[in-house]
Scaffold this active site. Structure first.
Site, PDB file in Angstrom:
ATOM      1  N   ASN A  42      -4.943 -11.283   5.392  1.00  0.00           N
ATOM      2  CA  ASN A  42      -3.495 -11.442   5.226  1.00  0.00           C
ATOM      3  C   ASN A  42      -2.759 -10.453   6.123  1.00  0.00           C
ATOM      4  OD1 ASN A  42      -4.544 -10.149   2.553  1.00  0.00           O
ATOM      5  ND2 ASN A  42      -2.409  -9.707   2.315  1.00  0.00           N
ATOM      6  N   ASP A  43      -1.878  -9.639   5.611  1.00  0.00           N
ATOM      7  CA  ASP A  43      -0.908  -8.912   6.438  1.00  0.00           C
ATOM      8  C   ASP A  43      -1.486  -8.149   7.639  1.00  0.00           C
ATOM      9  OD1 ASP A  43       0.182  -9.514   3.982  1.00  0.00           O
ATOM     10  OD2 ASP A  43       0.650  -7.460   3.448  1.00  0.00           O
ATOM     11  N   GLN A  59      -5.225  -6.935   6.539  1.00  0.00           N
ATOM     12  CA  GLN A  59      -5.751  -7.032   5.182  1.00  0.00           C
ATOM     13  C   GLN A  59      -6.943  -7.984   5.221  1.00  0.00           C
ATOM     14  OE1 GLN A  59      -4.210  -5.638   1.868  1.00  0.00           O
ATOM     15  NE2 GLN A  59      -4.317  -4.270   3.630  1.00  0.00           N
ATOM     16  N   TYR A 102      -4.464  -1.497   0.424  1.00  0.00           N
ATOM     17  CA  TYR A 102      -3.365  -2.426   0.682  1.00  0.00           C
ATOM     18  C   TYR A 102      -2.622  -2.061   1.966  1.00  0.00           C
ATOM     19  CZ  TYR A 102      -3.543  -5.204  -3.664  1.00  0.00           C
ATOM     20  OH  TYR A 102      -3.867  -6.077  -4.666  1.00  0.00           O
ATOM     21  N   SER A 103      -1.548  -2.808   2.211  1.00  0.00           N
ATOM     22  CA  SER A 103      -0.886  -2.755   3.518  1.00  0.00           C
ATOM     23  C   SER A 103      -0.275  -1.409   3.858  1.00  0.00           C
ATOM     24  CB  SER A 103       0.187  -3.834   3.593  1.00  0.00           C
ATOM     25  OG  SER A 103      -0.446  -5.067   3.772  1.00  0.00           O
ATOM     26  N   ARG A 170       4.978  -0.251  -2.786  1.00  0.00           N
ATOM     27  CA  ARG A 170       3.861  -0.289  -1.816  1.00  0.00           C
ATOM     28  C   ARG A 170       4.290  -0.547  -0.384  1.00  0.00           C
ATOM     29  NH1 ARG A 170       2.943  -4.851  -5.249  1.00  0.00           N
ATOM     30  NH2 ARG A 170       3.584  -6.795  -4.278  1.00  0.00           N
ATOM     31  N   GLU A 224       8.496  -6.827  -0.373  1.00  0.00           N
ATOM     32  CA  GLU A 224       7.209  -6.383   0.169  1.00  0.00           C
ATOM     33  C   GLU A 224       7.356  -6.035   1.652  1.00  0.00           C
ATOM     34  OE1 GLU A 224       3.675  -8.223  -2.380  1.00  0.00           O
ATOM     35  OE2 GLU A 224       4.427  -9.674  -0.955  1.00  0.00           O
TER      36      GLU A 224
HETATM   37  C1  FRU Z   1       1.868  -8.883   1.119  1.00  0.00           C
HETATM   38  C2  FRU Z   1       1.036  -8.028   0.166  1.00  0.00           C
HETATM   39  C3  FRU Z   1       1.430  -6.576   0.248  1.00  0.00           C
HETATM   40  C4  FRU Z   1       0.178  -5.873  -0.212  1.00  0.00           C
HETATM   41  C5  FRU Z   1      -0.893  -6.739   0.399  1.00  0.00           C
HETATM   42  C6  FRU Z   1      -2.163  -6.827  -0.402  1.00  0.00           C
HETATM   43  O1  FRU Z   1       1.222 -10.061   1.489  1.00  0.00           O
HETATM   44  O2  FRU Z   1       1.131  -8.508  -1.152  1.00  0.00           O
HETATM   45  O3  FRU Z   1       2.576  -6.243  -0.497  1.00  0.00           O
HETATM   46  O4  FRU Z   1       0.103  -4.566   0.232  1.00  0.00           O
HETATM   47  O5  FRU Z   1      -0.341  -8.034   0.544  1.00  0.00           O
HETATM   48  O6  FRU Z   1      -3.128  -7.557   0.309  1.00  0.00           O
END
Ligand code: FRU
Length: 462
Positions: A42-43, A59, A102-103, A170, A224
């Site tokens: 992901n991110d 991620q 996480y991110s 976060r 986020e």
């Molecule tokens: C956004 C998110 C962030 C978090 C991450 C976890 O997509 O939810 O807020 O840090 O992904 O994978």
């Protein structure tokens, strides 16, 4: 190195090598977009350049193409187009990040990478994990060579945050400004309002919360992945707000910031960054004089999906250069993409042309037009309404995607479409509006048909 890190360091490469053949046999594997070696992405995180090497972290769930505990995957590049996979940089291996690294973001000083991220911890018990039971810790990892980890520590726990917040705080984005360091953190209040906390530090280690940025009226329950940056004399706050009304399940966009974000300031009108199906959690970085932004070409909790039979899912967008037009941001693929243009094909009005699956299409429409890609996705522009609609006509390519649209501020006079094996990124009027989507055409050359105007199709060769 602790015992968990030692074992994960063996396990992840093993899982990557066991899955590689299957992943690489996928005809929908992307050619110039960042994607996970195996498993889930992901991110984008920790974007930076050291010397002539770009570093992109993401991620990463190496064990499960539908998610899993997050690591920081790592790729490097010299041109933002050819990507080399590197070993995972951050594993969920400490008490302060054991349920997911996480991110977060990177700053580089004297060649050392400072990686700020959220350590996600879910305490065992009967908790909702929103108001109780979750640790969202600001952590710092360092790397002197940009490949191997030197240190990891926790800087802030939930108890260090202002009162009135849930456990959801976060995604630190850190930057230097006027001789000090600043960090923005996304937050969800106990009243379920999204906001951004601004922190200041003199030494990168000790942080004080100096401000909160939000809208006068509630705008979603959680913001986020904040990003705060100056472009051409104007500051912008980018966020991915959850709980706002928009075409997708969650929003993603930016506010112009009026005043000083360290003190008295207001947020201007929110604008969506992308009008397609798959765009979320972008991050930007200063690359010399230009600002480059990369997003996740996905959408959390969407009711459409992607195939996972080959053992991987998701990718990042093509890196896009941001430029400013008043209070708006324009997004265009970085110049490095045009350098990969190979054979050019004319796209005469109404004729179907078949080309390599990776392409860069340019056109200068003067009125209504329709672009059909792979006989399954269409982009239709209506001059009277200045609206552009992206819709799937072949459900087999869509995996649940239907249609998305944007109404432009000005008539559409410039069209650019960047295609990779399983993605389309549409740039209208020099990046004034963008629509990004994944799509799953039949393997083989892409067919394109433009009606209402002619265009030029460049094959992208890597
Ligand atoms: C956004 C998110 C962030 C978090 C991450 C976890 O997509 O939810 O807020 O840090 O992904 O994978």
């Amino acid at each position: 190195m602790n015992a968990l890190q030692r074992d994960l360091k063996k396990l992840v490469p093993l899982v990557e090598s066991l899955g590689a053949e299957k992943v690489e046999s996928d005809p929908h594997r992307q050619r110039f977009h960042v994607q996970p070696t195996v498993g889930w992405l992901n991110d984008p995180n920790g974007l930076c350049r050291i010397g002539d090497t770009y570093h992109v972290f993401y991620q990463y769930g190496p064990f499960d193409a539908t998610g899993g505990v997050k690591h920081w995957g790592h790729v490097t590049s010299r041109d933002l187009m050819h990507w080399e996979h590197q070993p995972v940089m951050l594993y969920p291996d400490e008490p302060f990040d054991c349920h997911g690294v996480y991110s977060g973001s990177a700053i580089v000083e004297d060649g050392t990478m400072y990686l700020y991220y959220t350590g996600n911890v879910k305490h065992p018990g009967d908790y909702d994990y929103i108001k109780q039971g979750r640790g969202h810790n600001v952590c710092l990892a360092t790397s002197r060579d940009g490949i191997h980890l030197d240190s990891k520590q926790c800087l802030l726990y939930n108890k260090d945050y202002p009162t009135g917040l849930t456990c959801h705080v976060r995604d630190p984005k850190v930057f230097a400004c006027d001789g000090r360091y600043y960090m923005v953190l996304g937050a969800r209040t106990v009243e379920d309002r999204g906001e951004v906390l601004v922190w200041e530090s003199a030494d990168k280690l000790h942080w004080t919360c100096i401000n909160t940025l939000t809208t006068p009226e509630p705008f979603g329950f959680m913001w986020e992945c904040p990003d705060l940056f100056e472009l051409d004399g104007r500051w912008f706050l980018a966020v991915s707000p959850q709980g706002i009304e928009c075409q997708n399940v969650y929003g993603c966009g930016y506010f112009p910031v009026y005043g000083d974000w360290r003190g008295a300031c207001t947020l201007g009108e929110f604008r969506h960054a992308d009008f397609g199906f798959d765009y979320y959690a972008p991050q930007s970085f200063a690359d010399g004089d230009r600002r480059v932004q990369i997003g996740w070409m996905g959408m959390p909790d969407a009711d459409y999906t992607n195939p996972v039979d080959f053992g991987w899912q998701h990718c990042l967008t093509v890196p896009r250069q941001l430029t400013r037009d008043g209070d708006r941001l324009l997004q265009n693929p970085v110049a490095e993409l045009a350098a990969l243009r190979g054979t050019a094909h004319d796209l005469p009005d109404g004729e179907t042309v078949s080309a390599a699956p990776c392409f860069d299409l340019l056109a200068a429409p003067a009125g209504n037009f329709t672009l059909t890609v792979a006989d399954g996705v269409q982009l239709a522009y209506c001059e009277a309404e200045r609206s552009c609609t992206l819709y799937f006509t072949n459900a087999a390519m869509a995996y649940g995607r239907t249609s998305r649209h944007v109404v432009l501020d000005a008539p559409c006079r410039r069209l650019r479409v960047v295609g990779d094996a399983s993605s389309l990124e549409v740039f209208l009027n020099d990046g004034a509006a963008v629509l990004s989507t994944r799509y799953y055409p039949a393997p083989g050359p892409a067919t394109l048909c433009l009606t209402g105007c002619c265009g030029t199709l460049y094959e992208i060769t890597l």
